[in-house]
Design an enzyme around this catalytic site. Structure first.
Site, PDB file in Angstrom:
ATOM      1  N   CYS A  91       0.816  -1.226   0.000  1.00  0.00           N
ATOM      2  CA  CYS A  91       0.000   0.000   0.000  1.00  0.00           C
ATOM      3  C   CYS A  91       0.843   1.267   0.000  1.00  0.00           C
ATOM      4  CB  CYS A  91      -0.918   0.028   1.216  1.00  0.00           C
ATOM      5  SG  CYS A  91      -1.765  -1.520   1.552  1.00  0.00           S
ATOM      6  N   HIS A 343      -8.639   3.127  -3.136  1.00  0.00           N
ATOM      7  CA  HIS A 343      -7.246   2.887  -2.742  1.00  0.00           C
ATOM      8  C   HIS A 343      -6.568   2.027  -3.803  1.00  0.00           C
ATOM      9  CE1 HIS A 343      -3.714   1.760  -0.622  1.00  0.00           C
ATOM     10  NE2 HIS A 343      -4.216   0.843   0.192  1.00  0.00           N
ATOM     11  N   CYS A 373      -1.203   2.908   6.385  1.00  0.00           N
ATOM     12  CA  CYS A 373      -0.911   1.551   6.840  1.00  0.00           C
ATOM     13  C   CYS A 373      -0.521   0.721   5.624  1.00  0.00           C
ATOM     14  CB  CYS A 373      -2.114   0.943   7.558  1.00  0.00           C
ATOM     15  SG  CYS A 373      -3.584   0.751   6.528  1.00  0.00           S
TER      16      CYS A 373
END
Length: 387
Positions: A91, A343, A373
């Site tokens: 991520c 995302h 995160c």
């Protein structure tokens, strides 16, 4: 060491992954489109002067494989002499790309870097080809590889109720919709061609993913997505699946001045940390604290925060433990976040940094912090200072 400055920061609109605007547009094209846009917006920069391109992408296979950074730069007709590398910290990939480029400039190995990231989650799903080693279960809970269950764990540990999650998710959509109507995204979105529902070529200059009709009541009607019996995390309180790319132009402060380019902000500090994979969503807390320590600042010194909203259930514990619960509406994700915008894994780090910079300019503030995160238990953070 050289000061590293951000000269430009842009992104594509965010398209829905399921039959969305970019269903016929490849990830390399989204990336190349932004690379060309950054160069056209900064005509005093000769593309041959770029020392390196760092591009985040998580699922590096199919159209995103074989070094998508290089493929996209070739599509963008950037001179062959300019190298390019694809970066993967899940991520946090494009924020890691930002960090890698910044360090090269800091130590004098580069003066100009183009960074960014992309993820086409409609073409290459998040779990495509994933095959965890069975031996991981000796030291890591099997559920740690299932992001939704790690969010459920954080919700239980921090007493985050279903109501709190629904309210936070509704806020994300409402804020993002309001920001769209107010034109707050116009300075960062590069209009991008896609296809509408009827297959007609359409120029998109807005985020397709936002659902303005979202309310706490409509979210309350959704069933838990990951733990059907005891869970509180739903699809509506999770980050949307979307396709998109983002990009930033980094320079040494001296090179930006020499080229007559205005620096929008400097990178004050950076940090990456590890945490228990079972609570991977908690990574922004230690990462932010370390970045603040390196910057010689406190949480109270930061005017605006961008926290990647992987889940409402993980965002709220981070906000709570950073002591920011009372400041959400004044300081955090003023234009909504990933619950509304989505995302796209490799894109999000530079996307939230881009949005942060625009909000810092709009609000005329000095310090901003972007943090995320990272799956399997990491956190990443960057402190920016306007110049």
């Amino acid at each position: 060491m050289e000061n590293v400055v951000i000269v430009d920061a842009v992104r594509t609109p965010m398209g829905r992954s399921k039959g969305g605007a970019f269903r016929q547009v490849r990830a390399e094209d989204l990336s190349a489109h932004l690379m060309r846009a950054v160069l056209s917006r900064n005509p005093s920069l000769d593309a041959a002067e770029i020392d390196d391109i760092y591009w985040g992408c998580v699922q590096q296979t199919l159209e995103q494989g074989f070094n998508i950074a290089r493929n996209a730069s070739l599509l963008a007709e950037i001179p062959h002499s300019v190298p390019a590398v694809t970066v993967n910290r899940l991520c946090g990939s494009s924020m890691q790309a930002l960090h890698d480029a910044a360090r090269a400039i800091m130590v004098g190995d580069a003066h100009v870097s183009l960074i960014g990231g992309v993820e086409h989650m409609g073409h290459v799903p998040m779990n495509h080809g994933v095959d965890f080693h069975p031996g991981l279960s000796r030291s890591v809970a099997k559920a740690a590889g299932m992001m939704g269950l790690t969010a459920e764990m954080l919700a239980k540990m921090h007493n985050i109720s279903r109501q709190m999650q629904d309210e936070f998710a509704a806020r994300s959509h409402q804020r993002a919709h309001a920001a769209t109507l107010a034109g707050y995204f116009k300075n960062e979105i590069i209009p991008t061609t896609g296809h509408d529902a009827d297959g007609v070529l359409t120029r998109y200059d807005f985020d397709e993913v936002i659902r303005p009709e979202t309310t706490v009541a409509s979210l309350a009607a959704l069933r838990p997505a990951f733990d059907p019996v005891n869970g509180t995390v739903t699809a509506g309180t999770s980050s949307a699946l979307s396709d998109g790319a983002s990009a930033m132009l980094l320079m040494s402060e001296s090179r930006a001045k020499a080229l007559g380019l205005k620096a929008r902000a400097r990178i004050r500090s950076m940090a990456v940390v590890g945490c228990d994979p079972s609570i991977m969503g908690y990574g922004p807390v230690p990462a932010s604290k370390l970045a603040l320590k390196r910057a010689g600042l406190s949480v109270q010194d930061i005017d605006l925060f961008e926290l990647n909203e992987a889940f409402a259930a993980q965002s709220l514990p981070c906000i709570k433990d950073l002591g920011l619960l009372d400041s959400i509406d004044d300081k955090i994700n003023l234009n909504g976040g990933a619950i509304a915008l989505g995302h796209p894994l490799g894109c999000s780090g530079s996307r939230i940094s881009t949005t942060l910079l625009n909000n810092m300019e709009r609000r005329d503030v000095q310090f901003g912090l972007a943090t995320m995160c990272i799956g399997l238990g990491q956190g990443i953070a960057t402190v920016f200072e306007r110049v």
